[in-house]
Design an enzyme around this catalytic site. Structure first.
Site, PDB file in Angstrom:
ATOM      1  CG  ASN A 191       2.431   1.746  14.201  1.00  0.00           C
ATOM      2  OD1 ASN A 191       1.395   1.083  14.269  1.00  0.00           O
ATOM      3  ND2 ASN A 191       3.158   1.785  13.100  1.00  0.00           N
ATOM      4  CB  THR A 237       4.571  -4.283   2.905  1.00  0.00           C
ATOM      5  OG1 THR A 237       4.135  -3.764   1.636  1.00  0.00           O
ATOM      6  CG2 THR A 237       5.719  -5.235   2.688  1.00  0.00           C
ATOM      7  CD  GLU A 293       1.584  -2.759  11.643  1.00  0.00           C
ATOM      8  OE1 GLU A 293       1.800  -1.905  10.768  1.00  0.00           O
ATOM      9  OE2 GLU A 293       0.797  -3.723  11.495  1.00  0.00           O
ATOM     10  CG  PHE A 294      -1.639   1.595   9.924  1.00  0.00           C
ATOM     11  CD1 PHE A 294      -2.568   2.586  10.213  1.00  0.00           C
ATOM     12  CD2 PHE A 294      -1.556   1.151   8.607  1.00  0.00           C
ATOM     13  CE1 PHE A 294      -3.392   3.120   9.229  1.00  0.00           C
ATOM     14  CE2 PHE A 294      -2.374   1.670   7.614  1.00  0.00           C
ATOM     15  CZ  PHE A 294      -3.296   2.655   7.927  1.00  0.00           C
ATOM     16  CG  ASN A 295       0.535  -2.756   7.663  1.00  0.00           C
ATOM     17  OD1 ASN A 295       0.181  -1.613   7.357  1.00  0.00           O
ATOM     18  ND2 ASN A 295       1.726  -3.248   7.312  1.00  0.00           N
ATOM     19  CG  ASP A 335      -0.245  -0.031   2.559  1.00  0.00           C
ATOM     20  OD1 ASP A 335       0.947  -0.410   2.610  1.00  0.00           O
ATOM     21  OD2 ASP A 335      -0.855   0.362   3.575  1.00  0.00           O
ATOM     22  CG  HIS A 369       7.601   0.380   9.295  1.00  0.00           C
ATOM     23  ND1 HIS A 369       7.697   0.173  10.652  1.00  0.00           N
ATOM     24  CD2 HIS A 369       7.183   1.669   9.149  1.00  0.00           C
ATOM     25  CE1 HIS A 369       7.340   1.275  11.305  1.00  0.00           C
ATOM     26  NE2 HIS A 369       7.023   2.200  10.418  1.00  0.00           N
ATOM     27  CG  ASP A 370       6.148  -1.669   4.342  1.00  0.00           C
ATOM     28  OD1 ASP A 370       5.848  -2.213   5.428  1.00  0.00           O
ATOM     29  OD2 ASP A 370       5.404  -0.843   3.779  1.00  0.00           O
ATOM     30  CG  ASN A 409       0.477   3.292   4.284  1.00  0.00           C
ATOM     31  OD1 ASN A 409       0.271   3.241   5.500  1.00  0.00           O
ATOM     32  ND2 ASN A 409       1.521   2.729   3.712  1.00  0.00           N
ATOM     33  CG  ASP A 420       6.944   1.901   5.089  1.00  0.00           C
ATOM     34  OD1 ASP A 420       6.011   2.584   4.634  1.00  0.00           O
ATOM     35  OD2 ASP A 420       6.762   1.015   5.932  1.00  0.00           O
ATOM     36  CG  ASP A 421       4.051   0.130   1.530  1.00  0.00           C
ATOM     37  OD1 ASP A 421       3.587  -1.000   1.688  1.00  0.00           O
ATOM     38  OD2 ASP A 421       3.813   1.081   2.305  1.00  0.00           O
TER      39      ASP A 421
HETATM   40  C1  PIR Z   1       3.607   3.469   8.880  1.00  0.00           C
HETATM   41  C2  PIR Z   1       2.447   2.886   8.370  1.00  0.00           C
HETATM   42  C3  PIR Z   1       1.228   3.235   8.898  1.00  0.00           C
HETATM   43  C4  PIR Z   1       1.156   4.112   9.971  1.00  0.00           C
HETATM   44  C5  PIR Z   1       2.314   4.656  10.508  1.00  0.00           C
HETATM   45  N1  PIR Z   1       2.260   5.461  11.604  1.00  0.00           N
HETATM   46  C6  PIR Z   1       3.545   4.331   9.948  1.00  0.00           C
HETATM   47  C7  PIR Z   1       2.451   1.809   7.311  1.00  0.00           C
HETATM   48  C8  PIR Z   1       3.780   1.387   6.687  1.00  0.00           C
HETATM   49  O1  PIR Z   1       3.686   1.393   5.260  1.00  0.00           O
HETATM   50  C9  PIR Z   1       4.042  -0.037   7.192  1.00  0.00           C
HETATM   51  O2  PIR Z   1       3.657  -1.028   6.248  1.00  0.00           O
HETATM   52  C10 PIR Z   1       3.156  -0.211   8.394  1.00  0.00           C
HETATM   53  N2  PIR Z   1       1.976   0.583   8.001  1.00  0.00           N
HETATM   54  C11 PIR Z   1       3.763   0.214   9.706  1.00  0.00           C
HETATM   55  O3  PIR Z   1       2.806   0.263  10.695  1.00  0.00           O
HETATM   56 CA    CA Z   2       2.936  -0.539   4.065  1.00  0.00          CA
END
Ligand code: PIR
Ligand code: CA
Length: 312
Positions: free
Chosen positions: A160, A126, A166-168, A11, A241-242, A40, A15-16
């Site tokens: 996060n 990711t 975590e967001f995903n 998405d 991250h990704d 995202n 970082d993707d």
């Molecule tokens: C990064 C992401 C979403 C929210 C924040 N705060 C930061 C996205 C990134 O693309 C990664 O895949 C994942 N989601 C990290 O949480």
């Molecule tokens: Ca991502």
């Protein structure tokens, strides 16, 4: 050279975007296709971004299939506060020359896995896990046919998008529940690992210096990502991250892992979307999943620099 066939389900997202460059540039990866998922940003925006990043990478032979517009159960929740209105704010990208490919991402993922030799394809999600969960339900045979799933998502420590999510995973916890409860070999590259992949000014300079043509785009991406992380998450440098998930496929020795069962909370008062990793010593027997624990930080950024230097 032996190559690993991967499907990148993403998405983009800053970082993707780096994960795409790593997958295209590293000679040990055979990127079969990119699939997209609303996360995202909206599906149309992240799909455009995936195509534009492949254009930038000079990889117009790689198909892009759009997937689900929203999570299985919940409303779409985007991360515009981090990635901006376009999903890739801060960078000027070339217009894609290749049209978006026909066919839904979920069908393409299934067909690709079923039409390749068993145990040869690694799925690298990711973003939210909606496409992967639907693929597993629509064609259960893929679960034993893939080589492994290496996903960025989750955390066994701090979250996060909330204290413990975590967001995903929080975006589509029901999909994540499906993916984590299938018995395919699964590696969770969670925040515990990716928060070690900080793009300091020194590492940013190293990857930008690796390819003068891509330097403006890389600097635009990372400068924007750094400011978001400073403003929104009180980080000095952005955790990238990704690409950690792609890096693990290329060179597992860069990441220390620990075997454990992982489940996803669906009905907590404070914890819905949390990945619950069972790190008790007695629990690790006969499970097919593991969490990433420690990153070789310098090796990781050198891997990215070397991949970026291959993109002409
Ligand atoms: C990064 C992401 C979403 C929210 C924040 N705060 C930061 C996205 C990134 O693309 C990664 O895949 C994942 N989601 C990290 O949480
Ligand atoms: Ca991502």
């Amino acid at each position: 050279m032996a190559t690993e066939k991967i499907i990148l389900d993403c998405d983009p997202g800053h970082d993707d975007a780096v994960a795409i460059l790593l997958a295209v540039g590293d000679p040990r990866i055979d990127l079969l296709g990119v699939t997209t998922i609303g996360g995202n940003q909206s599906l149309d925006k992240v799909t455009y971004n995936a195509r534009a990043m492949l254009e930038l990478a000079g990889a117009t032979d790689i198909p892009v299939h759009a997937g689900c517009v929203r999570p299985l159960v919940r409303k779409l929740q985007t991360a515009a506060y981090i990635h901006g209105e376009t999903g890739l704010d801060g960078v000027d990208l070339p217009e894609p020359s290749r049209p978006l490919d026909d066919g839904h991402a979920v069908s393409w993922i299934i067909d690709t896995i079923m039409n390749n030799e068993p145990q040869t394809i690694t799925v690298v999600p990711t973003g939210p896990l909606t496409n992967i969960a639907l693929a597993a339900r629509l064609e259960p045979c893929i679960v034993h046919r893939v080589k492994q799933v290496v996903l960025m998502g989750g955390a066994y420590n701090t979250g996060n998008s909330s204290p413990c999510t975590e967001f995903n995973i929080q975006c589509d916890p029901e999909a994540a529940h499906i993916v984590f409860n299938e018995d395919w070999p699964l590696t969770m590259i969670g925040l515990d690992l990716t928060h070690q992949a900080l793009c300091t000014h020194e590492y940013q300079q190293m990857i930008a210096d690796a390819n003068p043509r891509l330097a403006p785009a890389l600097n635009g991406l990372m400068d924007y990502f750094r400011l978001s992380y400073q403003d929104e998450e009180a980080f000095l440098d952005p955790p990238t991250h990704d690409p950690c998930a792609v890096a693990y496929v290329i060179d597992p020795s860069l990441i220390t892992t620990r075997k454990c069962k992982i489940d996803v909370e669906l009905s907590g008062a404070l914890t819905t979307g949390m990945t619950v990793a069972d790190l008790r010593a007695q629990a690790a027997n006969d499970c097919t999943s593991q969490v990433a624990v420690k990153l070789d930080v310098d090796g990781f950024w050198k891997l990215i620099a070397s991949a970026v230097s291959n993109l002409h």
